[in-house]
Design an enzyme around this catalytic site. Structure first.
Site, PDB file in Angstrom:
ATOM      1  N   GLU A 373       0.835  -1.200   0.000  1.00 53.48           N
ATOM      2  CA  GLU A 373       0.000   0.000   0.000  1.00 53.48           C
ATOM      3  C   GLU A 373       0.870   1.251   0.000  1.00 53.48           C
ATOM      4  O   GLU A 373       0.478   2.289  -0.531  1.00 53.48           O
ATOM      5  CB  GLU A 373      -0.939  -0.003   1.214  1.00 53.48           C
ATOM      6  CG  GLU A 373      -2.052   1.030   1.124  1.00 53.48           C
ATOM      7  CD  GLU A 373      -3.115   0.845   2.180  1.00 53.48           C
ATOM      8  OE1 GLU A 373      -4.174   0.271   1.874  1.00 53.48           O
ATOM      9  OE2 GLU A 373      -2.871   1.264   3.341  1.00 53.48           O
ATOM     10  N   HIS A 404       6.994 -27.133   2.960  1.00 48.27           N
ATOM     11  CA  HIS A 404       6.196 -28.198   2.359  1.00 48.27           C
ATOM     12  C   HIS A 404       5.119 -27.641   1.432  1.00 48.27           C
ATOM     13  O   HIS A 404       4.197 -28.370   1.054  1.00 48.27           O
ATOM     14  CB  HIS A 404       5.565 -29.051   3.465  1.00 48.27           C
ATOM     15  CG  HIS A 404       6.585 -29.729   4.329  1.00 48.27           C
ATOM     16  ND1 HIS A 404       7.104 -30.968   4.028  1.00 48.27           N
ATOM     17  CD2 HIS A 404       7.206 -29.319   5.466  1.00 48.27           C
ATOM     18  CE1 HIS A 404       7.993 -31.304   4.955  1.00 48.27           C
ATOM     19  NE2 HIS A 404       8.077 -30.319   5.841  1.00 48.27           N
ATOM     20  N   LYS A 530     -13.560   2.102  -3.311  1.00 47.64           N
ATOM     21  CA  LYS A 530     -14.628   2.372  -2.343  1.00 47.64           C
ATOM     22  C   LYS A 530     -15.775   3.138  -3.000  1.00 47.64           C
ATOM     23  O   LYS A 530     -16.955   2.824  -2.810  1.00 47.64           O
ATOM     24  CB  LYS A 530     -14.080   3.193  -1.172  1.00 47.64           C
ATOM     25  CG  LYS A 530     -13.087   2.475  -0.274  1.00 47.64           C
ATOM     26  CD  LYS A 530     -12.639   3.440   0.826  1.00 47.64           C
ATOM     27  CE  LYS A 530     -11.551   2.857   1.691  1.00 47.64           C
ATOM     28  NZ  LYS A 530     -11.079   3.830   2.703  1.00 47.64           N
TER      29      LYS A 530
END
Length: 565
Positions: A373, A404, A530
């Site tokens: 960000e 793994h 937004k």
């Protein structure tokens, strides 16, 4: 405010680094360690509780000098001073950048100008809020703050998103062993109703308190979750026989079970929270830099004020190191410049962060927001395009789980992925392995050391042949090595250690932002999404016909409406 006269890649120092990269592209770490017997000690540094080994990075002394020449040419030292002095280096929002002030010791003074003839005593303001946080945390932990039915508070639920969630959630998990007062923190962030339902399921409403964390108190996800939490609280209190009818009853319940972290007193009052239960912070603190502000209220309640202050001490030690040490010995500078080296000169596209601690499982996600960000920008401070790769892509998982899952690509894949390994000498928890004698923590750390060694030095065809590996399998088993890593060790995962680690990466982000000529402290890319979401909501709910402006979005919303129960 410092000024950069030209873009980074047009500087003489950038061109020298490009030539150096071309000339040393085939250099092997095996060669570097052979040619420089003292390489490990020469490239290992200490700051506060952190022991940092840079020796397994793909660079030599000359390369480091060239990187620091670039840092100086870009004005890093001047920008660093400007940040610590409170200059408005967040130019697009005309704000100071003073997260470092959040951890100023109580005996330090620090003020900034706020007008022609006025100053703000930042240090006094910070410690006033810390004092109120301390009193609140003590009241919760002692049992003097009680819910509406007289129950002591056992669960503190932080409701926020982004920087109002990731920091305290990560730190609460990391500092689990320090939660000794019987207060358990929980975190709700996602607008997905499964988050609030899953988090609150099984909690006792009578002993639950909510911290609503939103600077503006307008964040849609946070307010939606806050109202959902209050409905849950009222419903469960009613089931326990509490009168929840009428404004007075709701106001009394809210006063006992909700506090706010915000700067918007009027909106906090509108929700029903008394402003004496509002803990403030300032516009010079970005959300992703705010875990050590009042945003850390739930953390302080869980670990206690004393350990929270130790948390701040760790930040401050690294701040002082970054502010005062020469570039050649400055760990955030060196690590930040190595990130630039890999991104812009060696073609790395991502950066792994691998804590060998289950308690640190959320640290990579926290760093994703901090780094991506901050530096995920394609425009320079002057509004012109960034013309080189910028913004490291951080990712990772705790060891040994990652071994793994994705280490195969780190060892033998075609991508160069620099990695930071973070480990702790002494565990909070230990157990004996299957043989009845070996410490499981020692097993964990043997993997930690082995992975950095194999990534650096690998195993070549000749060595495999000497081991008797079948010729047809040798190409498949060759481990090329030359995979760069940085190793960070600390004695123990303590509040101070965690604070130091966070501050280290905060300053790495700053260093890289200066080199790329970008503003690391705004986030306009978040804002447009937004606004679009708010604009599309009437179509998504069916109140209006979708007219998004593109057929794909309109068709997807139509499909959603058609199949919505």
């Amino acid at each position: 405010m410092p000024q950069q006269r030209e873009t980074a890649h047009k500087t003489r120092e950038w061109k020298k680094l490009t030539e150096y990269a071309d000339a040393t592209r085939g250099t092997q770490l095996r060669e570097l360690f052979t040619e420089q017997p003292g390489r490990s000690s020469d490239m290992t540094y200490n700051v506060g509780p952190l022991h940092v080994d840079l020796s397994k990075n793909l660079i030599d002394e000359r390369g480091l000098r060239l990187l620091l020449d670039l840092a100086r040419a870009r004005g890093l030292e001047d920008y660093r001073s400007a940040m610590f002095d409170g200059e408005h280096i967040n130019t697009t929002e005309d704000r100071a950048v003073l997260h470092t002030a959040l951890r100023i010791p109580v005996d330090r003074e620090f003020s900034i100008p706020v007008g022609a003839d006025e100053t703000q005593d930042v240090a006094a303001d910070v410690h006033a809020v810390l004092g109120r946080m301390r009193d609140f945390a003590k009241a919760l932990r002692s049992g003097s703050w009680q819910g509406v039915t007289g129950h002591t508070i056992k669960h503190v639920v932080n409701i926020g998103i982004g920087g109002s969630d990731l920091g305290p959630a990560m730190a609460a998990q990391a500092l689990r062993p320090y939660m000794t007062a019987g207060i358990t923190p929980h975190f709700i962030s996602n607008i997905d109703p499964a988050d609030v339902a899953g988090t609150l399921d099984g909690l006792d409403a009578e002993s639950t308190l909510f911290v609503i964390a939103s600077k503006t108190f307008t964040t849609s996800e946070t307010l939606a979750n806050a109202h959902a939490a209050r409905r849950w609280l009222l419903r469960n209190l009613a089931d326990a026989g509490v009168d929840v009818e009428g404004d007075d009853a709701i106001r009394d319940i809210t006063a006992k079970h909700f506090v706010a972290v915000s700067t918007a007193a009027e909106k906090v009052q509108e929700f029903g929270i008394d402003t004496k239960n509002m803990f403030e912070f300032w516009d010079w603190v970005g959300g992703r830099y705010s875990v050590d502000s009042a945003i850390g209220l739930s953390l302080m309640a869980a670990i206690g004020p004393q350990d929270f202050m130790r948390f701040l001490e760790g930040f401050h030690e690294v701040d002082d190191h970054f502010r005062t040490e020469p570039l050649e010995m400055n760990i955030p500078v060196l690590m930040g410049m190595l990130g630039v080296w890999y991104t812009d000169f060696l073609g790395a596209q991502s950066h792994a962060v691998l804590p060998y601690s289950e308690d640190m499982a959320r640290f990579p996600a926290y760093l994703q927001q901090l780094t991506m960000e901050s530096n995920g920008k394609s425009v320079q401070l002057d509004g012109t395009p960034v013309e080189v790769p910028s913004g490291e892509i951080y990712w990772g998982e705790p060891g040994t789980n990652g071994q793994h899952a994705f280490f195969q690509l780190l060892h033998q894949g075609t991508h160069l992925v620099p990695a930071d390994f973070i480990g702790f000498v002494n565990p909070h928890d230990d157990a004996v392995a299957a043989d009845g004698t070996t410490s499981m923590h020692d097993m964990l750390m043997s993997n930690f050391f082995a992975q950095t060694r194999v990534l650096a030095f690998g195993k070549n065809a000749e060595e495999l042949k000497e081991e008797g590996v079948a010729p047809e399998l040798i190409p498949h088993k060759v481990m090329p090595g030359n995979r760069p890593t940085t190793t960070i060790l600390a004695n123990k995962l303590t509040p101070k250690t965690l604070g130091a680690l966070i501050a280290l990466y905060e300053h790495i982000v700053f260093v890289q932002g200066v080199i790329w000529g970008i503003n690391s402290f705004d986030q306009w890319g978040v804002e447009l999404g937004k606004k679009q979401a708010n604009a599309l909501l009437p179509a998504v709910t069916g109140a209006e016909r979708s007219d998004a402006g593109d057929s794909s979005t309109d068709d997807l919303i139509a499909y959603y409406r058609q199949h919505r129960d």
